[in-house]
Write a protein that holds these residues in place. Structure first.
Motif, PDB file in Angstrom:
ATOM      1  N   MET A  87     -14.976  -7.263  -4.445  1.00 39.76           N
ATOM      2  CA  MET A  87     -13.560  -6.897  -4.458  1.00 39.76           C
ATOM      3  C   MET A  87     -12.952  -7.098  -3.066  1.00 39.76           C
ATOM      4  O   MET A  87     -13.450  -6.549  -2.090  1.00 39.76           O
ATOM      5  CB  MET A  87     -13.424  -5.435  -4.877  1.00 39.76           C
ATOM      6  N   SER A  88     -11.956  -7.902  -2.975  1.00 43.37           N
ATOM      7  CA  SER A  88     -11.287  -8.059  -1.687  1.00 43.37           C
ATOM      8  C   SER A  88     -10.297  -6.918  -1.523  1.00 43.37           C
ATOM      9  O   SER A  88      -9.442  -6.707  -2.363  1.00 43.37           O
ATOM     10  CB  SER A  88     -10.546  -9.398  -1.641  1.00 43.37           C
ATOM     11  N   GLY A  89     -10.458  -6.159  -0.463  1.00 42.64           N
ATOM     12  CA  GLY A  89      -9.616  -4.981  -0.282  1.00 42.64           C
ATOM     13  C   GLY A  89      -8.278  -5.324   0.335  1.00 42.64           C
ATOM     14  O   GLY A  89      -8.191  -5.649   1.515  1.00 42.64           O
ATOM     15  N   LEU A  90      -7.223  -5.260  -0.483  1.00 40.93           N
ATOM     16  CA  LEU A  90      -5.878  -5.474   0.048  1.00 40.93           C
ATOM     17  C   LEU A  90      -5.486  -4.275   0.901  1.00 40.93           C
ATOM     18  O   LEU A  90      -4.932  -4.409   1.981  1.00 40.93           O
ATOM     19  CB  LEU A  90      -4.891  -5.665  -1.108  1.00 40.93           C
ATOM     20  N   LEU A  91      -5.797  -3.096   0.376  1.00 40.70           N
ATOM     21  CA  LEU A  91      -5.532  -1.855   1.105  1.00 40.70           C
ATOM     22  C   LEU A  91      -6.843  -1.100   1.268  1.00 40.70           C
ATOM     23  O   LEU A  91      -7.553  -0.876   0.294  1.00 40.70           O
ATOM     24  CB  LEU A  91      -4.536  -0.993   0.331  1.00 40.70           C
ATOM     25  N   GLU A  92      -7.168  -0.766   2.505  1.00 40.32           N
ATOM     26  CA  GLU A  92      -8.390  -0.005   2.775  1.00 40.32           C
ATOM     27  C   GLU A  92      -8.004   1.215   3.596  1.00 40.32           C
ATOM     28  O   GLU A  92      -7.510   1.086   4.718  1.00 40.32           O
ATOM     29  CB  GLU A  92      -9.378  -0.853   3.599  1.00 40.32           C
ATOM     30  N   VAL A  93      -8.232   2.393   3.030  1.00 42.76           N
ATOM     31  CA  VAL A  93      -7.860   3.625   3.708  1.00 42.76           C
ATOM     32  C   VAL A  93      -9.106   4.456   3.936  1.00 42.76           C
ATOM     33  O   VAL A  93      -9.871   4.676   3.000  1.00 42.76           O
ATOM     34  CB  VAL A  93      -6.855   4.434   2.861  1.00 42.76           C
ATOM     35  N   THR A  94      -9.311   4.905   5.182  1.00 48.24           N
ATOM     36  CA  THR A  94     -10.438   5.810   5.439  1.00 48.24           C
ATOM     37  C   THR A  94      -9.994   6.976   6.304  1.00 48.24           C
ATOM     38  O   THR A  94      -9.311   6.795   7.314  1.00 48.24           O
ATOM     39  CB  THR A  94     -11.592   5.088   6.167  1.00 48.24           C
ATOM     40  N   GLY A  95     -10.360   8.168   5.865  1.00 53.22           N
ATOM     41  CA  GLY A  95     -10.119   9.382   6.655  1.00 53.22           C
ATOM     42  C   GLY A  95      -8.655   9.670   6.920  1.00 53.22           C
ATOM     43  O   GLY A  95      -8.299  10.124   8.006  1.00 53.22           O
ATOM     44  N   LEU A  96      -7.798   9.428   5.927  1.00 51.87           N
ATOM     45  CA  LEU A  96      -6.361   9.630   6.130  1.00 51.87           C
ATOM     46  C   LEU A  96      -6.023  11.117   6.035  1.00 51.87           C
ATOM     47  O   LEU A  96      -6.329  11.785   5.058  1.00 51.87           O
ATOM     48  CB  LEU A  96      -5.580   8.853   5.072  1.00 51.87           C
ATOM     49  N   THR A  97      -5.376  11.620   7.088  1.00 53.04           N
ATOM     50  CA  THR A  97      -4.875  12.992   7.033  1.00 53.04           C
ATOM     51  C   THR A  97      -3.375  12.951   7.280  1.00 53.04           C
ATOM     52  O   THR A  97      -2.879  12.080   8.002  1.00 53.04           O
ATOM     53  CB  THR A  97      -5.512  13.882   8.114  1.00 53.04           C
ATOM     54  N   ALA A  98      -2.656  13.884   6.644  1.00 58.28           N
ATOM     55  CA  ALA A  98      -1.208  13.930   6.822  1.00 58.28           C
ATOM     56  C   ALA A  98      -0.712  15.300   6.412  1.00 58.28           C
ATOM     57  O   ALA A  98      -1.412  16.051   5.726  1.00 58.28           O
ATOM     58  CB  ALA A  98      -0.524  12.854   5.979  1.00 58.28           C
ATOM     59  N   GLY A  99       0.496  15.629   6.826  1.00 57.45           N
ATOM     60  CA  GLY A  99       1.065  16.917   6.462  1.00 57.45           C
ATOM     61  C   GLY A  99       2.514  17.016   6.894  1.00 57.45           C
ATOM     62  O   GLY A  99       3.097  16.045   7.374  1.00 57.45           O
ATOM     63  N   TYR A 100       3.064  18.191   6.704  1.00 58.65           N
ATOM     64  CA  TYR A 100       4.463  18.444   7.075  1.00 58.65           C
ATOM     65  C   TYR A 100       4.484  19.601   8.058  1.00 58.65           C
ATOM     66  O   TYR A 100       3.979  20.672   7.747  1.00 58.65           O
ATOM     67  CB  TYR A 100       5.280  18.795   5.838  1.00 58.65           C
ATOM     68  N   GLY A 101       5.070  19.400   9.234  1.00 60.43           N
ATOM     69  CA  GLY A 101       5.061  20.447  10.231  1.00 60.43           C
ATOM     70  C   GLY A 101       3.616  20.794  10.543  1.00 60.43           C
ATOM     71  O   GLY A 101       2.795  19.926  10.805  1.00 60.43           O
ATOM     72  N   GLY A 102       3.274  22.072  10.497  1.00 57.38           N
ATOM     73  CA  GLY A 102       1.903  22.468  10.807  1.00 57.38           C
ATOM     74  C   GLY A 102       0.992  22.475   9.586  1.00 57.38           C
ATOM     75  O   GLY A 102      -0.199  22.740   9.712  1.00 57.38           O
ATOM     76  N   VAL A 103       1.561  22.198   8.420  1.00 60.02           N
ATOM     77  CA  VAL A 103       0.771  22.343   7.197  1.00 60.02           C
ATOM     78  C   VAL A 103       0.133  21.016   6.818  1.00 60.02           C
ATOM     79  O   VAL A 103       0.819  20.038   6.542  1.00 60.02           O
ATOM     80  CB  VAL A 103       1.659  22.820   6.023  1.00 60.02           C
ATOM     81  N   GLY A 148       1.090  19.239  -6.384  1.00 62.87           N
ATOM     82  CA  GLY A 148       0.626  19.764  -5.106  1.00 62.87           C
ATOM     83  C   GLY A 148      -0.732  19.244  -4.674  1.00 62.87           C
ATOM     84  O   GLY A 148      -1.266  19.670  -3.657  1.00 62.87           O
ATOM     85  N   ALA A 149      -1.298  18.307  -5.427  1.00 66.16           N
ATOM     86  CA  ALA A 149      -2.610  17.773  -5.054  1.00 66.16           C
ATOM     87  C   ALA A 149      -2.513  16.846  -3.853  1.00 66.16           C
ATOM     88  O   ALA A 149      -3.504  16.605  -3.167  1.00 66.16           O
ATOM     89  CB  ALA A 149      -3.228  17.026  -6.239  1.00 66.16           C
ATOM     90  N   GLY A 150      -1.320  16.326  -3.584  1.00 68.16           N
ATOM     91  CA  GLY A 150      -1.127  15.451  -2.431  1.00 68.16           C
ATOM     92  C   GLY A 150      -0.819  14.008  -2.789  1.00 68.16           C
ATOM     93  O   GLY A 150      -0.839  13.135  -1.922  1.00 68.16           O
ATOM     94  N   LYS A 151      -0.497  13.733  -4.041  1.00 65.95           N
ATOM     95  CA  LYS A 151      -0.231  12.355  -4.469  1.00 65.95           C
ATOM     96  C   LYS A 151       0.968  11.750  -3.738  1.00 65.95           C
ATOM     97  O   LYS A 151       0.883  10.662  -3.170  1.00 65.95           O
ATOM     98  CB  LYS A 151       0.045  12.305  -5.992  1.00 65.95           C
ATOM     99  N   THR A 152       2.071  12.486  -3.757  1.00 66.38           N
ATOM    100  CA  THR A 152       3.283  11.974  -3.113  1.00 66.38           C
ATOM    101  C   THR A 152       3.079  11.810  -1.612  1.00 66.38           C
ATOM    102  O   THR A 152       3.495  10.805  -1.021  1.00 66.38           O
ATOM    103  CB  THR A 152       4.467  12.919  -3.392  1.00 66.38           C
ATOM    104  N   THR A 153       2.419  12.787  -0.998  1.00 66.80           N
ATOM    105  CA  THR A 153       2.175  12.710   0.445  1.00 66.80           C
ATOM    106  C   THR A 153       1.311  11.495   0.784  1.00 66.80           C
ATOM    107  O   THR A 153       1.551  10.820   1.787  1.00 66.80           O
ATOM    108  CB  THR A 153       1.491  13.993   0.940  1.00 66.80           C
ATOM    109  N   LEU A 154       0.329  11.213  -0.065  1.00 66.38           N
ATOM    110  CA  LEU A 154      -0.518  10.045   0.162  1.00 66.38           C
ATOM    111  C   LEU A 154       0.331   8.767   0.181  1.00 66.38           C
ATOM    112  O   LEU A 154       0.229   7.947   1.095  1.00 66.38           O
ATOM    113  CB  LEU A 154      -1.595   9.950  -0.931  1.00 66.38           C
ATOM    114  N   LEU A 155       1.195   8.630  -0.823  1.00 64.42           N
ATOM    115  CA  LEU A 155       2.041   7.441  -0.880  1.00 64.42           C
ATOM    116  C   LEU A 155       2.972   7.362   0.328  1.00 64.42           C
ATOM    117  O   LEU A 155       3.166   6.299   0.925  1.00 64.42           O
ATOM    118  CB  LEU A 155       2.852   7.437  -2.193  1.00 64.42           C
ATOM    119  N   ARG A 156       3.535   8.528   0.693  1.00 63.16           N
ATOM    120  CA  ARG A 156       4.452   8.535   1.841  1.00 63.16           C
ATOM    121  C   ARG A 156       3.729   8.198   3.136  1.00 63.16           C
ATOM    122  O   ARG A 156       4.273   7.519   4.002  1.00 63.16           O
ATOM    123  CB  ARG A 156       5.115   9.904   1.972  1.00 63.16           C
TER     124      ARG A 156
END
Lengths: 249, 293
Positions: free
Chosen positions: A1-17, A40-48
């Protein structure tokens, strides 16, 4: 599989959360990956985080290039489209102007196909052609979802992030939307990362599914396998074993 | 009858200044949701620069385009350097910055050119034209043509060009515009630039009739704000028509309504605006945003 998108160890949040706690995910060329999970699982945040509209850290490689520190506008110009939750309609512009915005945002190499692509969009969604002189804000929810998808497609992305396309749509319209998605992948040579609460419908069109819970990946498997795993769906997707989605508060 | 017409013409002539300034204010407001209180001072600065250029011997044919370009660069630069850093701090912070810009620009102009009122020659000459019973000064005709051109050009840019579509997209939904790869910061700067260029036209039209001084646009700014309210913040045409209406109304009132002299004439347009806002809060040409709930 050729990886078009490869994500590792992605962290993100809003303000301090912190919302995402180290996500690993990959999307191959011409693949549809469904990101599943409850509210609230984080789907939208992942995309953003991927489209650069939320600050994140971790490794994101798109088409072989790192996206670290790249602005949202530049990421979009690099071929990563995003149909946001809420559809991102330009409400005061006409439907046609919304469509044209997609066209003028495409890479120079695809300018020649613009007219044909617009025609293709109007054939896929005839209602948009009928409404093209109306202000886009006057469209129904389903029509705005079609418009959002059209706008993003006309920019000719290589990877399209689609956030909850079925949210707020009547069941029938929502089924239409999913069947359209399956067609679009081939017609527009796309890869798709689809965030959805509706696991059943999205696993029908997806090749693989990734399940998020509280900002972590808890399962990742071919779509058919996930669809068959009733225990998993009951545990993480808020579905009772008979397949009915519970009403989440 | 012919006097009424002549009074209307002279009202339109003053109205041109309000119209051009109102258009500039509406452009920034539509693009960013901010009222730029310094828009009038930008116009005053442009008028002084044009005065300096003409004293240096440049022809007006050269000055007008040079001025428009300089104003564009100035407006875009101000947005980038002074407005952008506080952009995230909310509308009140932005409003405060534009108020500070008003005072600052005014002070700089006064510092460089002094506070005396100077007479500025009309770029269009001193000729007077007669059409039937009416007289038109060359300044009025030329000013009218200039404002009309600015309005038509702006309209064409916003309506028919990809740049205009991007500008409107950023104004409508900046988050969504970013997702299409549109650089919102660049578009905001361009919006301020275009507004400043239109404001420069206002300065050119105002200075020869009102006299060149740092106070050139003090009253005009208030009347232009009134004009935008009257015409509707969401309409460029409305801003221009509002400006012309206010010019005509105040002129006719001071001539024909007993008791309203030169000083009280300012009351009239504001009374009209009050009435318009009671009946039609979005202004004469504005439309309420069409969003389906």
């Amino acid at each position: 599989m050729s990886g078009l998108l490869e994500v590792t160890g992605l962290t993100a949040g809003y303000g301090g959360v912190r919302v995402l706690h180290g996500i690993d995910i990959a999307v191959g060329e011409n693949e549809i990956v469904a990101v599943l999970g409850a509210n609230g699982a984080g789907k939208t945040t992942l995309l953003r985080a991927l489209s650069g509209t939320v600050r994140s850290s971790g490794e994101v490689a798109f088409a072989g290039r790192s996206l670290a520190g790249t602005s949202a506008a530049r990421i979009a110009r690099g071929g990563l489209g995003h149909v946001p939750q809420g559809r991102g309609t330009f409400t005061d512009l006409t439907v046609e102007e919304n469509v044209r915005l997609g066209v003028i945002s495409r890479p120079a190499s695809t300018r020649g196909q613009a007219d044909g692509d617009v025609e293709r969009i109007y054939e896929t969604f005839p209602v948009l052609r009928e409404m093209r002189r109306r202000p886009a804000g006057a469209l129904s929810g389903g029509q705005q979802q079609m418009l959002a998808l059209s706008r993003a497609l006309l920019a000719r992305p290589r990877l399209l992030l689609i956030d909850e396309p079925s949210l707020g749509l009547a069941p029938l319209t929502s089924a239409d939307m999913f069947s359209v998605l399956a067609r679009l992948r081939d017609e527009w040579s796309l890869s798709v990362l689809l965030a959805e609460q509706n696991a059943r419908a999205s696993l029908k069109v997806a090749d693989r599914g990734v399940v998020l819970a509280r900002g972590r990946v808890v399962a990742s498997a071919p779509a058919a396998e996930l669809a068959a795993d009733e225990g998993l769906r009951a545990a993480y997707l808020g579905e009772s074993p008979d397949g009915l989605t519970e009403v989440s508060s | 009858m012919s006097e009424l017409l002549q009074q209307t013409v002279s009202g339109l002539t003053t109205g041109l200044v309000y119209a051009a300034l109102a258009l500039a204010i509406a452009l920034v407001f539509q693009g960013t949701g901010t009222l730029n209180f310094a828009q009038g001072e930008f116009a005053t600065l442009a008028a002084f620069v044009s005065f300096a250029l003409s004293t240096a011997g440049l022809s007006w044919w050269l000055i007008v385009p040079v001025l428009v370009v300089l104003a564009f660069v100035f407006g875009a630069g101000v947005e980038r350097l002074l407005v952008r850093p506080v952009e995230g701090n909310g509308p009140l912070a932005l409003l405060t910055v534009t108020a500070a810009l008003l005072l600052g620009t005014n002070a700089v102009v006064a510092l460089i050119w002094g506070t005396d009122v100077r007479s500025m020659p009309s770029p269009f000459g001193d000729a007077v034209h007669h059409v039937g019973p009416l007289t038109f000064t060359a300044q009025a005709l030329g000013g009218g043509a200039l404002v009309l051109t600015a309005m038509v050009l702006c309209g064409a840019i916003f309506r028919f060009t990809p740049l205009g579509l991007r500008l409107r997209a950023v104004a409508d939904n900046p988050d969504s515009a970013r997702l299409l790869g549109i650089s919102t910061g660049l578009m905001l700067a361009v919006g301020w630039g275009i507004a400043a260029a239109v404001g420069a036209v206002a300065g050119l039209v105002a200075a020869p009739t009102l006299g060149l001084s740092p106070e050139l646009m003090t009253n005009a700014l208030l009347l232009a704000l009134a004009a935008v309210t009257l015409g509707g913040f969401s309409s460029r045409l409305g801003a221009v028509v509002g400006g012309l209406l206010i010019g005509v109304l105040s002129n006719l009132a001071s001539r024909y309504v007993p008791g309203i002299g030169g000083d009280l004439q300012l009351v009239v347009p504001f009374a009209v605006i009050f009435l318009v806002l009671l009946v039609r809060p979005q202004g004469l040409f504005g439309r309420p945003s069409a969003v389906r709930a």
